[in-house]
Motif scaffolding. Structure first.
Motif, PDB file in Angstrom:
ATOM      1  N   SER A 258       0.830  -1.212   0.000  1.00  0.00           N
ATOM      2  CA  SER A 258       0.000   0.000   0.000  1.00  0.00           C
ATOM      3  C   SER A 258       0.863   1.260   0.000  1.00  0.00           C
ATOM      4  O   SER A 258       0.556   2.227  -0.715  1.00  0.00           O
ATOM      5  CB  SER A 258      -0.937   0.000   1.216  1.00  0.00           C
ATOM      6  OG  SER A 258      -0.201  -0.017   2.426  1.00  0.00           O
ATOM      7  N   VAL A 259       1.954   1.260   0.778  1.00  0.00           N
ATOM      8  CA  VAL A 259       2.842   2.428   0.806  1.00  0.00           C
ATOM      9  C   VAL A 259       3.478   2.651  -0.565  1.00  0.00           C
ATOM     10  O   VAL A 259       3.522   3.778  -1.078  1.00  0.00           O
ATOM     11  CB  VAL A 259       3.932   2.259   1.882  1.00  0.00           C
ATOM     12  CG1 VAL A 259       4.997   3.344   1.750  1.00  0.00           C
ATOM     13  CG2 VAL A 259       3.316   2.311   3.276  1.00  0.00           C
ATOM     14  N   GLY A 260       3.974   1.580  -1.172  1.00  0.00           N
ATOM     15  CA  GLY A 260       4.580   1.697  -2.498  1.00  0.00           C
ATOM     16  C   GLY A 260       3.590   2.162  -3.542  1.00  0.00           C
ATOM     17  O   GLY A 260       3.893   3.022  -4.384  1.00  0.00           O
ATOM     18  N   ALA A 261       2.351   1.616  -3.516  1.00  0.00           N
ATOM     19  CA  ALA A 261       1.331   1.992  -4.494  1.00  0.00           C
ATOM     20  C   ALA A 261       0.906   3.448  -4.314  1.00  0.00           C
ATOM     21  O   ALA A 261       0.749   4.185  -5.297  1.00  0.00           O
ATOM     22  CB  ALA A 261       0.124   1.064  -4.364  1.00  0.00           C
ATOM     23  N   LEU A 262       0.728   3.876  -3.070  1.00  0.00           N
ATOM     24  CA  LEU A 262       0.333   5.256  -2.810  1.00  0.00           C
ATOM     25  C   LEU A 262       1.414   6.238  -3.268  1.00  0.00           C
ATOM     26  O   LEU A 262       1.108   7.283  -3.855  1.00  0.00           O
ATOM     27  CB  LEU A 262       0.036   5.448  -1.317  1.00  0.00           C
ATOM     28  CG  LEU A 262      -1.273   4.848  -0.803  1.00  0.00           C
ATOM     29  CD1 LEU A 262      -1.372   4.986   0.712  1.00  0.00           C
ATOM     30  CD2 LEU A 262      -2.469   5.530  -1.468  1.00  0.00           C
ATOM     31  N   ASN A 263       2.665   5.909  -3.005  1.00  0.00           N
ATOM     32  CA  ASN A 263       3.762   6.777  -3.447  1.00  0.00           C
ATOM     33  C   ASN A 263       3.809   6.886  -4.970  1.00  0.00           C
ATOM     34  O   ASN A 263       4.053   7.960  -5.525  1.00  0.00           O
ATOM     35  CB  ASN A 263       5.091   6.260  -2.917  1.00  0.00           C
ATOM     36  CG  ASN A 263       5.241   6.462  -1.425  1.00  0.00           C
ATOM     37  OD1 ASN A 263       4.544   7.279  -0.820  1.00  0.00           O
ATOM     38  ND2 ASN A 263       6.151   5.713  -0.816  1.00  0.00           N
ATOM     39  N   MET A 264       3.578   5.760  -5.648  1.00  0.00           N
ATOM     40  CA  MET A 264       3.565   5.790  -7.113  1.00  0.00           C
ATOM     41  C   MET A 264       2.421   6.642  -7.648  1.00  0.00           C
ATOM     42  O   MET A 264       2.580   7.413  -8.588  1.00  0.00           O
ATOM     43  CB  MET A 264       3.461   4.356  -7.665  1.00  0.00           C
ATOM     44  CG  MET A 264       4.751   3.577  -7.621  1.00  0.00           C
ATOM     45  SD  MET A 264       4.593   1.976  -8.461  1.00  0.00           S
ATOM     46  CE  MET A 264       6.319   1.489  -8.544  1.00  0.00           C
ATOM     47  N   LEU A 265       1.238   6.509  -7.034  1.00  0.00           N
ATOM     48  CA  LEU A 265       0.077   7.290  -7.464  1.00  0.00           C
ATOM     49  C   LEU A 265       0.311   8.779  -7.226  1.00  0.00           C
ATOM     50  O   LEU A 265      -0.052   9.617  -8.077  1.00  0.00           O
ATOM     51  CB  LEU A 265      -1.175   6.821  -6.725  1.00  0.00           C
ATOM     52  CG  LEU A 265      -1.712   5.443  -7.120  1.00  0.00           C
ATOM     53  CD1 LEU A 265      -2.867   5.038  -6.218  1.00  0.00           C
ATOM     54  CD2 LEU A 265      -2.171   5.447  -8.587  1.00  0.00           C
ATOM     55  N   GLN A 266       0.910   9.117  -6.096  1.00  0.00           N
ATOM     56  CA  GLN A 266       1.200  10.518  -5.815  1.00  0.00           C
ATOM     57  C   GLN A 266       2.181  11.093  -6.816  1.00  0.00           C
ATOM     58  O   GLN A 266       2.054  12.249  -7.250  1.00  0.00           O
ATOM     59  CB  GLN A 266       1.752  10.664  -4.390  1.00  0.00           C
ATOM     60  CG  GLN A 266       0.715  10.452  -3.303  1.00  0.00           C
ATOM     61  CD  GLN A 266       1.319  10.520  -1.909  1.00  0.00           C
ATOM     62  OE1 GLN A 266       2.533  10.618  -1.748  1.00  0.00           O
ATOM     63  NE2 GLN A 266       0.477  10.446  -0.887  1.00  0.00           N
ATOM     64  N   THR A 267       3.159  10.283  -7.203  1.00  0.00           N
ATOM     65  CA  THR A 267       4.126  10.730  -8.208  1.00  0.00           C
ATOM     66  C   THR A 267       3.466  10.989  -9.549  1.00  0.00           C
ATOM     67  O   THR A 267       3.756  11.968 -10.232  1.00  0.00           O
ATOM     68  CB  THR A 267       5.241   9.681  -8.377  1.00  0.00           C
ATOM     69  OG1 THR A 267       5.877   9.451  -7.105  1.00  0.00           O
ATOM     70  CG2 THR A 267       6.278  10.144  -9.376  1.00  0.00           C
ATOM     71  N   VAL A 268       2.518  10.097  -9.925  1.00  0.00           N
ATOM     72  CA  VAL A 268       1.832  10.244 -11.203  1.00  0.00           C
ATOM     73  C   VAL A 268       0.958  11.492 -11.216  1.00  0.00           C
ATOM     74  O   VAL A 268       0.956  12.272 -12.171  1.00  0.00           O
ATOM     75  CB  VAL A 268       0.994   8.985 -11.489  1.00  0.00           C
ATOM     76  CG1 VAL A 268       0.082   9.219 -12.704  1.00  0.00           C
ATOM     77  CG2 VAL A 268       1.896   7.786 -11.743  1.00  0.00           C
ATOM     78  N   PHE A 269       0.195  11.713 -10.143  1.00  0.00           N
ATOM     79  CA  PHE A 269      -0.778  12.811 -10.116  1.00  0.00           C
ATOM     80  C   PHE A 269      -0.134  14.171  -9.842  1.00  0.00           C
ATOM     81  O   PHE A 269      -0.754  15.196 -10.098  1.00  0.00           O
ATOM     82  CB  PHE A 269      -1.857  12.534  -9.072  1.00  0.00           C
ATOM     83  CG  PHE A 269      -2.841  11.483  -9.494  1.00  0.00           C
ATOM     84  CD1 PHE A 269      -3.733  11.732 -10.542  1.00  0.00           C
ATOM     85  CD2 PHE A 269      -2.863  10.242  -8.882  1.00  0.00           C
ATOM     86  CE1 PHE A 269      -4.633  10.753 -10.947  1.00  0.00           C
ATOM     87  CE2 PHE A 269      -3.768   9.266  -9.268  1.00  0.00           C
ATOM     88  CZ  PHE A 269      -4.653   9.520 -10.323  1.00  0.00           C
ATOM     89  N   THR A 270       1.082  14.167  -9.320  1.00  0.00           N
ATOM     90  CA  THR A 270       1.752  15.458  -9.061  1.00  0.00           C
ATOM     91  C   THR A 270       2.544  15.942 -10.274  1.00  0.00           C
ATOM     92  O   THR A 270       3.033  17.064 -10.277  1.00  0.00           O
ATOM     93  CB  THR A 270       2.701  15.336  -7.863  1.00  0.00           C
ATOM     94  OG1 THR A 270       3.599  14.242  -8.049  1.00  0.00           O
ATOM     95  CG2 THR A 270       1.919  15.160  -6.584  1.00  0.00           C
ATOM     96  N   LYS A 271       2.694  15.081 -11.265  1.00  0.00           N
ATOM     97  CA  LYS A 271       3.430  15.492 -12.473  1.00  0.00           C
ATOM     98  C   LYS A 271       2.534  16.335 -13.383  1.00  0.00           C
ATOM     99  O   LYS A 271       1.348  16.141 -13.443  1.00  0.00           O
ATOM    100  CB  LYS A 271       3.939  14.249 -13.236  1.00  0.00           C
ATOM    101  CG  LYS A 271       5.097  13.574 -12.537  1.00  0.00           C
ATOM    102  CD  LYS A 271       5.617  12.422 -13.372  1.00  0.00           C
ATOM    103  CE  LYS A 271       6.828  11.781 -12.729  1.00  0.00           C
ATOM    104  NZ  LYS A 271       7.371  10.656 -13.533  1.00  0.00           N
TER     105      LYS A 271
END
Length: 210
Positions: free
Chosen positions: A197-210
């Motif tokens: 969950s931590v890894g997935a959330l970090n990836m999603l945050q990276t995608v949406f902040t770009k």
């Protein structure tokens, strides 16, 4: 102290030295007490070396191969969840990847402390990925010292458990070992899901902040 307890519980649960008891008993049933002690201490030492190397240089290997820490968390989390599920089923020898061919080969060799005991029986991909993730999660020097101290404590317990494995096997019996392993399996699954969950959330945050 809180960090030490958390690291200790996480590493001990993933390694699950109690699950190694049946394999250790089977591989050392014809050995003397002195030989079992020697194998136990070297197995624990090898586990400490493997996990320490994973902790300190694992991140640099990831950078070399271009693997992100979040990808490692998800991959390691999947491995940890799979290990926890196998623990819940009570099928720890198969979970560790020690099949009959490997066991027969190990019995023919003089020293089994490194393979299959230390790796893959105890220090497998799940525990190594866990230590690599800890390196980034706890960047302070004092935190790293605490992590190594917790790993060292777990390895001391591994030595004591393996050294007493023949006695524990008789005392707990197969059902007792499986029961304890299933309790650990639940903790291991929860730990694996947390890392996914931590890894997935970090990836999603990276995608949406770009």
């Amino acid at each position: 102290m809180d960090l030490f307890i958390f690291i200790f519980a996480a590493v001990f649960s993933v390694l699950n030295p109690l699950g190694a008891i049946p394999v250790f008993v089977g591989l050392t049933q014809e050995d003397s007490m002195a030989e079992r002690s020697r194998i136990s201490i070297w197995a624990a030492t090898n586990v400490f070396i493997i996990l320490t190397i994973s902790f300190f240089i694992g991140e640099y290997l990831l950078k070399f191969f271009g693997i992100s820490m979040d990808a490692l968390r998800i991959a390691g989390g999947l491995i940890i969840v799979n290990s926890g599920y196998s623990l819940l089923s009570g099928n720890f020898p198969k979970r560790r990847g020690v099949n009959k061919k490997v066991a027969d080969d190990a019995q023919k060799r003089n020293d089994i402390a490194l393979t299959p005991l230390a790796m893959p029986l105890l220090a497998g991909p799940g525990s190594m990925s866990l230590l690599i993730a800890f390196y980034q999660d706890y960047p302070a020097l004092t935190d790293k010292i605490i992590v190594i101290a917790a790993v060292l404590t777990v390895c001391i317990l591994i030595f004591l458990i393996l050294r007493s494995s023949h006695y524990l096997s008789k005392l707990l019996g197969a059902s007792g070992i499986v029961s304890i392993s299933r309790i650990m399996g639940f903790i291991v699954i929860a730990l694996g899901i947390q890392y996914i969950s931590v890894g997935a959330l970090n990836m999603l945050q990276t995608v949406f902040t770009k």
